[in-house]
Enzyme design. Sequence first.
Site, mmCIF file in Angstrom:
data_model
loop_
_atom_site.group_PDB
_atom_site.id
_atom_site.type_symbol
_atom_site.label_atom_id
_atom_site.label_comp_id
_atom_site.label_asym_id
_atom_site.label_seq_id
_atom_site.Cartn_x
_atom_site.Cartn_y
_atom_site.Cartn_z
ATOM 1 N N ARG A 27 14.537 -27.031 -4.021
ATOM 2 C CA ARG A 27 14.211 -26.306 -5.265
ATOM 3 C C ARG A 27 14.860 -26.934 -6.490
ATOM 4 N NH1 ARG A 27 12.351 -21.384 -5.530
ATOM 5 N NH2 ARG A 27 13.600 -20.776 -7.310
ATOM 6 N N ASP A 36 17.123 -18.650 -12.448
ATOM 7 C CA ASP A 36 17.457 -17.970 -11.193
ATOM 8 C C ASP A 36 18.877 -17.400 -11.229
ATOM 9 O OD1 ASP A 36 15.090 -18.267 -9.825
ATOM 10 O OD2 ASP A 36 15.684 -20.137 -8.847
ATOM 11 N N PRO A 41 29.050 -21.069 11.490
ATOM 12 C CA PRO A 41 29.579 -19.864 10.834
ATOM 13 C C PRO A 41 31.038 -20.031 10.433
ATOM 14 C CG PRO A 41 29.290 -19.499 13.197
ATOM 15 C CD PRO A 41 28.681 -20.827 12.889
HETATM 16 N N1 SAM Z 1 30.315 -19.191 18.970
HETATM 17 C C1 SAM Z 1 30.072 -19.604 17.613
HETATM 18 C C2 SAM Z 1 31.070 -18.935 16.700
HETATM 19 O O1 SAM Z 1 31.316 -17.733 16.894
HETATM 20 O O2 SAM Z 1 31.561 -19.564 15.766
HETATM 21 C C3 SAM Z 1 28.669 -19.224 17.179
HETATM 22 C C4 SAM Z 1 27.586 -20.009 17.860
HETATM 23 S S1 SAM Z 1 25.973 -19.616 17.255
HETATM 24 C C5 SAM Z 1 25.392 -18.479 18.440
HETATM 25 C C6 SAM Z 1 25.042 -21.057 17.622
HETATM 26 C C7 SAM Z 1 24.864 -22.000 16.437
HETATM 27 O O3 SAM Z 1 24.219 -21.330 15.384
HETATM 28 C C8 SAM Z 1 26.114 -22.579 15.843
HETATM 29 O O4 SAM Z 1 26.571 -23.690 16.575
HETATM 30 C C9 SAM Z 1 25.674 -22.959 14.449
HETATM 31 O O5 SAM Z 1 25.066 -24.240 14.427
HETATM 32 C C10 SAM Z 1 24.606 -21.913 14.152
HETATM 33 N N2 SAM Z 1 25.074 -20.827 13.276
HETATM 34 C C11 SAM Z 1 25.278 -19.543 13.632
HETATM 35 N N3 SAM Z 1 25.691 -18.810 12.597
HETATM 36 C C12 SAM Z 1 25.745 -19.637 11.542
HETATM 37 C C13 SAM Z 1 26.113 -19.460 10.179
HETATM 38 N N4 SAM Z 1 26.521 -18.284 9.698
HETATM 39 N N5 SAM Z 1 26.051 -20.531 9.355
HETATM 40 C C14 SAM Z 1 25.641 -21.723 9.813
HETATM 41 N N6 SAM Z 1 25.285 -21.957 11.105
HETATM 42 C C15 SAM Z 1 25.333 -20.923 11.961
#
Ligand code: SAM
Length: 258
Positions: free
Chosen positions: A164, A179, A95
């Site tokens: 895609r 798209d 994220p």
């Molecule tokens: N503690 C982290 C933070 O707040 O940045 C979030 C951890 S999340 C519960 C667990 C995993 O989900 C992350 O390590 C990532 O690989 C994935 N993840 C969660 N949200 C994501 C997003 N918006 N984009 C990409 N990967 C995501």
Amino acid sequence: MKAVFDCVSIFPEMFAALTGSGITRKAQEAGLWSLALWNPRDYADNAWRTVDDRPYGGGPGMVMRAAPLEAAIHAARARQQAAGVTKSRVIYLSPQGVPLNHASVVEMAADTRAGVGLVLLCGRYEGVDERLIERVVEEEISIGDFVVSGGELAAMLLMDAIIRQLPGALGDAASAAEDSFVSGLLDCPHYTRPEVYAGQAVPEALLSGDHARIRRWRLKASLARTRKRRPELLAQRALSAEETQLMTEIRLEQCGEQ
Ligand code: SAM
């Protein structure tokens, strides 16, 4: 060359959603992409195959340990080299990464066709040990400003969007070209039978059989929808003479409605 994906995940079974259904399944069967899954538990150095541990400094949750992840990524890179890729891009779905958009999907699809393999690291728990990111991750990509429980869904979204774009993946190549975002606009509304549903008729232009008129109606509907829902997209885009004319019509019609 086919697109080569390798995903590092403690839930490899989740990827059946991509390999088992729809366009992505057909594209895989057609040899347009390949996937190998690497479970870091197979690289854990303990009998319980644990890949997480408590965070230094305390606090809630667990953190994925660096060593099993690095070993899994190493194995993924080796298989990609054996598959003939020119380079592997190691991407951590996070994220905190760069937000994914159409332009970056198109760029990555072109890269995969040019022989670049993607190694997608899927985090769980609170995330992964930062030292692993510093050592082997080249890019971090986010699917949006929200948090999901793991990187698998994010990796699958990224892969689906890339697949895609691969020539031959869609039954009708033109559908990807129309798209949302491809031309910088949102797609126009779509309708199918019946002609009247719950008292609402299909726009008359779409029934006319006049291709020029239908094309103009769709372009105008795309412009109107983009203006209403995502005006910032229009601000970033140069308009053709025809689009400028249609925008004038849209503004006048909206004034008339008010
Ligand atoms: N503690 C982290 C933070 O707040 O940045 C979030 C951890 S999340 C519960 C667990 C995993 O989900 C992350 O390590 C990532 O690989 C994935 N993840 C969660 N949200 C994501 C997003 N918006 N984009 C990409 N990967 C995501």
